[in-house]
Design an enzyme around this catalytic site. Structure first.
Site, PDB file in Angstrom:
ATOM      1  N   SER A   1     -43.811 -26.514  74.923  1.00  0.00           N
ATOM      2  CA  SER A   1     -45.213 -26.368  75.055  1.00  0.00           C
ATOM      3  C   SER A   1     -45.707 -25.128  74.880  1.00  0.00           C
ATOM      4  O   SER A   1     -44.961 -24.081  75.055  1.00  0.00           O
ATOM      5  CB  SER A   1     -45.271 -26.782  76.619  1.00  0.00           C
ATOM      6  OG  SER A   1     -46.644 -26.572  77.092  1.00  0.00           O
TER       7      SER A   1
ATOM      8  N   TYR B   1     -43.207 -23.761  85.243  1.00  0.00           N
ATOM      9  CA  TYR B   1     -43.450 -24.856  83.927  1.00  0.00           C
ATOM     10  C   TYR B   1     -43.133 -24.037  82.840  1.00  0.00           C
ATOM     11  O   TYR B   1     -42.178 -24.360  81.768  1.00  0.00           O
ATOM     12  CB  TYR B   1     -44.623 -25.279  84.141  1.00  0.00           C
ATOM     13  CG  TYR B   1     -44.874 -26.480  82.729  1.00  0.00           C
ATOM     14  CD1 TYR B   1     -44.204 -27.452  82.797  1.00  0.00           C
ATOM     15  CD2 TYR B   1     -45.794 -25.962  81.805  1.00  0.00           C
ATOM     16  CE1 TYR B   1     -44.346 -28.356  81.695  1.00  0.00           C
ATOM     17  CE2 TYR B   1     -46.039 -26.695  80.737  1.00  0.00           C
ATOM     18  CZ  TYR B   1     -45.358 -28.074  80.567  1.00  0.00           C
ATOM     19  OH  TYR B   1     -45.424 -28.730  79.505  1.00  0.00           O
TER      20      TYR B   1
END
Length: 309
Positions: free
Chosen positions: A161, A187
């Site tokens: 990501s 994350y």
């Protein structure tokens, strides 16, 4: 990495998974898609099935997986869509999945993931996002190494990501024991780990005929994620956010898994079906240099081996 060496393809952000797999025959090829019962995992698996692959959805929720498998079989006409239980943070679950696999594996798409979860640790003490997004997939890929090698020319796809731009892997405090927990930093760290895995796995497994690449699928309207992807910080920055459909979001994964344009290519990071250039400060574009750092990749590999031993 020089920009002139970047891999380019005829596809872009608007391309769908069906677009990139058109004309590719995956008959007699076996594929696993983790998290194949939700979000872009569904469309990733559907595109592989469209091309004739024998697809296994590796999922936490077997009932949801069965519903998706039936839908994929109905829409593609390919009945070779199976479902298997896999809980990435449960070592015994990963081990059972690996033990039950028989024969070669041509495509492994490490797609499953969690995002910006509350502070949680596994029974072994690992931060949940790092454990799910990286360690579980690391254990799975290593467990399936012989099956991948048996395929003769296998591909592993690591779904990362742009969130990786938020944080390198902080080796001195992966589990947030020494600093306040931040769900987006955690994350980001896990998504950097996904890229570093591709770098080191490609180096280690190239002679086994296995290539590994990482990617950013893009901003996808999927349940539970859409609200997290645009934070107050991003709104304040004024950066444009282009939303993709799940079919467009799955395109880069499917490209890396199937396209002859990627034969022999490994250890790279792709966005919108093309290799990303270096990160430009102040933007969400490109790939951070720390995510492609071979020393960090080698260090992470050893940390991961130690964590699972």
């Amino acid at each position: 990495m020089s920009e002139t060496s970047l891999i380019t393809t005829p596809f872009d952000a608007s391309s769908t998974a069906s677009d990139v797999v058109a004309g590719i025959d995956l008959t007699n090829r076996r594929a696993i898609v983790t998290g194949g019962a939700s979000g872009i995992g569904i469309e990733t698996a559907r595109a592989l099935a469209e091309a004739g692959a024998h697809v296994t959805l590796a999922v936490r929720d077997l009932e949801a997986g069965k519903r998706v498998a039936e839908d994929i079989a109905a829409t593609t006409g390919n009945q070779l869509v199976e479902v298997a239980l896999l809980n990435l943070i449960d070592r015994s679950s990963v081990a059972s999945f690996v033990a039950s696999w028989d024969g070669p594996l041509h495509i492994l798409i490490n797609n499953a993931g969690v995002m910006a979860t509350p502070e949680t640790r596994t029974p072994e003490g690992w931060e949940l996002q790092f454990a799910t997004n990286h360690l579980g997939h690391f254990a799975l890929a290593n467990g399936l190494h012989d099956a991948l090698m048996a395929a003769g020319s296998a591909r592993v796809v690591s779904v990362s990501s742009a969130g990786h731009l938020r944080s390198p892997v902080v080796f001195d405090d992966i589990n947030f024991l020494l600093r306040p927990y931040d769900p987006f930093l955690a994350y980001g760290q896990s998504k950097t780990a996904n890229i570093l895995f591709a770098v080191e796995a490609s180096k280690r497994w190239a002679d086994d005929g296995i290539t590994v690449n990482a990617l950013m699928p893009g901003a996808i309207h999927t349940p539970g994620v859409a609200g997290l992807q645009i934070t107050a910080e991003q709104r304040a920055s004024g950066q444009d956010f282009v939303w993709k459909t799940p079919q467009q979001g799955a395109a880069t994964s499917v490209l890396l898994a199937t396209s002859p344009l990627l034969d022999g290519i490994g250890g790279r990071y792709f966005v919108d079906c093309n290799e990303a250039g270096p990160h430009v400060p102040g933007t969400r574009t490109g790939v951070a240099s720390y995510a492609l750092d071979p020393e960090a990749a080698a260090h992470l590999w050893q940390v991961s081996i130690d964590a699972l031993s």
